[in-house]
Structure formats: structure tokens, C-alpha cells
Scaffold this active site. Structure first.
Site, mmCIF file in Angstrom:
data_model
loop_
_atom_site.group_PDB
_atom_site.id
_atom_site.type_symbol
_atom_site.label_atom_id
_atom_site.label_comp_id
_atom_site.label_asym_id
_atom_site.label_seq_id
_atom_site.Cartn_x
_atom_site.Cartn_y
_atom_site.Cartn_z
ATOM 1 N N THR A 163 0.324 -11.051 8.181
ATOM 2 C CA THR A 163 0.682 -12.388 7.734
ATOM 3 C C THR A 163 1.529 -13.077 8.796
ATOM 4 O OG1 THR A 163 0.611 -11.704 5.421
ATOM 5 C CG2 THR A 163 1.847 -13.696 5.923
ATOM 6 N N ARG A 206 0.852 -1.181 0.000
ATOM 7 C CA ARG A 206 0.000 0.000 0.000
ATOM 8 C C ARG A 206 0.891 1.235 0.000
ATOM 9 N NH1 ARG A 206 0.869 -2.755 3.994
ATOM 10 N NH2 ARG A 206 -0.568 -4.309 3.181
ATOM 11 N N HIS A 223 12.149 -1.969 8.403
ATOM 12 C CA HIS A 223 11.424 -3.185 8.769
ATOM 13 C C HIS A 223 10.030 -2.743 9.183
ATOM 14 C CE1 HIS A 223 10.033 -6.810 10.521
ATOM 15 N NE2 HIS A 223 11.202 -7.368 10.737
ATOM 16 N N ASP A 224 9.003 -3.325 8.569
ATOM 17 C CA ASP A 224 7.646 -2.833 8.827
ATOM 18 C C ASP A 224 7.265 -2.928 10.290
ATOM 19 O OD1 ASP A 224 7.434 -5.614 8.773
ATOM 20 O OD2 ASP A 224 5.998 -5.683 7.118
#
Length: 488
Positions: free
Chosen positions: A261, A17, A238-239
Site C-alpha cells: 500500500t 496474514r 515495523h513491517d
């Protein structure tokens, strides 16, 4: 004066996104300007990321942000960890990056640990043992032409940033997940890199969140219609690092679950925990924004549910997640339980069949119907969260009064309530787009829009939903069953 617009390219393992954020003293107003699927591709027996399609999604999002919101103050990129691309001496990508769920690392971890004992590896890196860690991927590729001819290794957010700017670097929150980073020294571990006979040239200079990573190239400006210069900022790439920035906590005594996830479950600390107990519990010490440590354990997360939905859709069955969650809420709790982290659940495939086989192999009756299967997954995840939260507290010495659940899982009210019940703690759910929000907050501070800390602004950026724990008795009994499954 118009509030500045910052753009976050936030790529997860199942979707990407691009989110634009207007930042003011009142908080952050988010606008999703592009969402696109992240669909891996198998070529010649190897599972790859379609990184070019993901890059196109980022460019489309930048174009939409400029068209809808006007000028852009800066851009930041975050993705998942461990995977990388290789550049040749001309700066060109050598092949598609390999997916961490690919089988090339099967049994590599055992060989690595025969060369360097787990305790020695953990003392340097503080990283949990997962079969797809960057170290194991690189060892599996040591004899390949790609690695022999490569000049530079870039983790995936760094690769996308390179394509946007032409500048090479390695942001530290992602580099620290590689198992080739010295968590105490704050640098690449030259000792480990040499020990595994990896070329030192592959590992670029490190960047910190908030550092300048370049500006959009003329080519990118032309493709997106943006007016330059547009700086690109090294955020928490890093998300999970970005997501933790967005947690609206008012004190240190909280645990977090970044739920997508994967689920990342842990606490935020000032320094690493490198004890034998932490290593044996398979907790990891990853660098966070502002020099913090993400002390956490990976839990397989919503992957099991996502793969069930994908399998059912492929079989032509109706897939209505809200209806399935309603059915799951009515299903008998704890009818069957699984260890979400069992190795058999890692690779893509027929997840309903795998869960049924796991139940039979462990002496349980497989769940009945799709709703029963969803309930099995969510009960099992909540119990995994319970164990990880309690161990994080015990191993770190940090007391926990509340659990913050952020990411896509915050939309799943059944999972949030089950998590509160299992953990016997209040759960605060939200923000959903935590990684994008944290990404934007770091950019805004680098721009000077935010002065000092991030805590006050992030607590005003999104309304939260609170879930109170219920009766603890059935969860205590279920937790005993669950731990027996994990040890089996």
C-alpha cells in the site's frame, strides 16, 4: 527431529496474514495459514482501525497454525507504523485506534513546526515530515479526554502483543517512527515529549528485535488450542524493518523498495544521516534490526491502484487486475503523469476522478480508459522510485548496483520492469511475503535455530526474478516532466 515452527502475524494497511515458517539449514518454508481483510471503519466522522477484528484474525491464524503444523516455537507481530492505542489504568483499550488517513492531523504539522523548527526536530529524530506522524496525532489529541485519562500508549504491534501476553513494552523499530524518539541516543526523547506537554507516563520501556516480549496467556492458549508455553518475540515490529531483514542481498551496495500500500524506498546503513540535505529531501532515519538504520523516503505506493480498483468495484465495473495490467502494458507510456505523493491522493475516495482532476489541473490530458489510468499510476510510481533511489545514494554516499523490490508489488511484473527501466538498474523481485519472512528469521535466531547472521539463510529462502533495464532515453525525458510536476 522436527524443524521448529515460528508464526508471524504480519498486518498491512489493506490486509493481514498469519504465516507459519519451518526453519532448517536449507532455508525457510512458509505456510500462509490465515489471510483476512483490514477494513477501517468510520464512526462519528472519525476513521478508525478495527483493531479487534484484526486481533481475531491473529487468533484464528494461531489456531490454524497449531492445527495444521503442530506445536509452535514462538510468535511475532509486525504492522505498519505511526498509529497507536491508548490503555487506561486498568489496562483496557480506550476506544478504537484512529487511522493515519483521518483528517484530525490536518494543519497540525504547520503548528508543530512553528513551535519547534524542522531542522531542530530532524536533528533529534531524523524522521521525515509526514502529516500523520505519531507526534502530530498526539498533538491533535492533547485536549481529549482519552489522552488525559490514558496510562500507556502502545503502537499497534505492541498493542496486539500486549493482548497476546499481558506484557507492556515498545519495540524500537516502530517507536523510532513516532518522531518522539532520539535516533542518536536510542531512547525516547524526554525533551520533545516534555516540550509538547505530553505525559511521560505514556511511553513504555523499549524493546529490541529478538527480545522476549512474554508468553501467550492462558486465555489465548485456550482460544487457539496451542500447548504452552509459547514465547512471543519482539521482532522488527515495523513491517518494513522485518521486510528488510528478508532482502536476499549479498553485499551492502543495494537499494530496496518495500512495495505494498505504501512503498518505502531507500538503503540500509550503519548510522543515521542527519544533514540538512537529507531533511530537505524528506528522507527518514528509522531504526532497523541489529541496530541498522532504514534511510528511506515514503512513496504513496500501490494505494492509488488499490483505491482505483475499490472505486470501480463499487461502481459495479469489472475489476480484473491481470487483464488491467495487460491493457496497461499496451497503453502509450508517459501519456500522463502524477505525483503519487500529492496531498490530494492521501485520503480514501474516488481515485480515478482525483487522478483525472490532477491531470487537468497540471495541463495534461487525463488517461483514456482503465488501462491508461493504470499505466499512468505505474509510470509515475517508477519515476518516484527512480528519484528516491538516486537521492538515497547521493545523500548517504552508498553506491547502488541493484534494486531489491520486495512485498506484494513483486508480483506485478509490469511495475518491476518499469522500475528497472526508470532506475537504470537491475531489479530483483521477491520475496513477496518479505515482512513475514523477516519476522520469522528474527524469531528463529532468538530461538537458537539460526546462529549468527541472517544473510546466508535469507538468500536461500525464495527464488527471485530478475528484470534488466531497457532504453534509458525515454525515461530521462519523462523524469524531467515528473520533477516539474513535483515542484509545481
Amino acid at each position: 527431529m522436527t524443524d521448529p515452527v515460528f508464526v508471524a502475524a504480519d498486518l498491512g494497511a489493506s490486509s493481514g496474514r498469519v504465516v507459519a515458517g519451518r526453519v532448517s539449514r536449507g532455508g525457510v518454508e512458509l505456510h500462509e495459514v490465515n489471510r483476512f481483510a483490514n477494513q477501517p471503519v468510520r464512526v462519528g466522522g472519525t476513521l478508525h482501525w478495527d483493531i479487534v477484528a484484526l486481533y481475531r484474525g491473529v487468533l484464528d491464524g494461531l489456531r490454524a497454525a497449531g492445527r495444521e503444523l503442530g506445536s509452535v516455537a514462538s510468535v511475532g507481530v509486525d504492522t505498519w507504523a505511526v498509529d497507536y492505542g491508548l490503555l487506561d489504568w486498568d489496562g483496557e483499550l480506550i476506544g478504537l485506534p484512529v487511522h493515519y488517513r483521518d483528517s484530525r492531523t490536518d494543519r497540525v504539522m504547520d503548528w508543530v513546526l512553528s513551535e519547534v523548527p524542522a531542522a531542530e526536530l530532524y536533528a533529534v529524530t531524523g524522521i521525515q515530515l509526514l502529516p500523520f506522524n505519531t507526534l502530530f496525532q498526539l498533538v491533535s489529541a492533547r485536549d481529549t479526554a482519552a489522552l488525559a485519562t490514558a496510562r500507556t500508549l502502545l503502537m499497534l504491534p505492541d498493542l496486539l502483543t500486549y493482548w497476546l501476553t499481558g506484557e507492556i513494552g515498545a519495540e524500537v523499530t516502530n517507536a523510532s517512527t513516532s518522531q518522539l524518539y532520539d535516533v542518536r541516543a536510542g531512547t525516547w526523547s524526554d525533551e520533545l515529549i516534555a516540550r509538547f506537554e505530553l505525559p511521560m507516563r505514556l511511553f513504555p520501556p523499549l524493546r529490541r528485535p529478538g527480545d522476549a516480549a512474554g508468553s501467550l496467556t492462558g486465555e489465548v492458549l485456550e482460544q487457539t488450542g496451542l500447548t504452552g508455553p509459547v514465547p512471543v518475540i519482539a521482532v522488527g515490529t515495523h513491517d518494513t524493518a522485518s521486510a528488510i531483514v528478508a532482502i536476499p542481498a549479498r553485499g551492502p551496495d543495494f537499494a530496496y523498495i518495500s512495495c505494498g500500500t505504501w512503498s518505502l524506498v531507500g538503503v540500509e546503513l550503519e548510522g543515521p544521516v542527519l544533514t540538512d540535505a537529507a531533511r530537505e529531501a524528506n528522507f527518514t532515519n528509522e531504526v532497523g534490526v541489529d541496530g541498522t538504520i532504514r534511510f528511506l523516503r515514503n512513496v504513496m505506493g500501490l494505494w492509488l491502484l488499490q483505491e482505483c480498483l475499490r472505486t470501480w468495484a463499487g461502481q459495479g465495473l469489472p475489476v480484473d487486475l491481470p487483464a488491467l495490467l495487460e491493457e496497461a502494458a499496451r497503453a502509450t507510456p508517459f501519456g500522463a503523469l502524477v505525483d503519487p505523493d500529492a496531498p490530494g491522493f492521501l485520503a480514501p475516495g474516488d481515485m480515478p476522478a482525483r487522478i483525472a482532476a490532477y491531470c487537468r489541473d497540471s495541463g495534461q490530458t487525463p488517461p483514456s480508459g482503465a488501462g491508461g489510468l493504470v499505466r499512468c499510476i505505474l509510470d509515475s510510481l517508477a519515476l518516484a522510485y527512480r528519484g528516491a533511489v538516486r537521492e538515497a545514494s547521493e545523500l548517504s554516499g552508498r553506491s547502488i548496483g541493484v534494486v531489491h523490490l520486495v512485498g506484494g508489488g513483486a508480483r506485478n511484473s509490469l511495475l518491476c520492469q518499469l522500475t528497472a527501466d526508470a532506475c537504470e538498474l537491475p531489479v530483483l523481485a521477491g520475496p513477496v511475503e518479505a515482512a513475514a519472512l523477516g519476522n520469522i528469521l528474527v524469531q528463529a535466531r532468538a530461538h537458537g535455530t539460526i546462529a549468527g547472521g541472517l544473510a546466508d539463510l535469507r538468500t536461500r529462502s525464495e527464488a527471485l526474478r530478475r528484470y534488466e533495464p531497457g532504453d534509458r532515453t525515454p525515461w530521462s525525458r519523462a523524469a524531467s516532466r515528473y520533477e516539474q510536476l513535483r515542484r509545481a
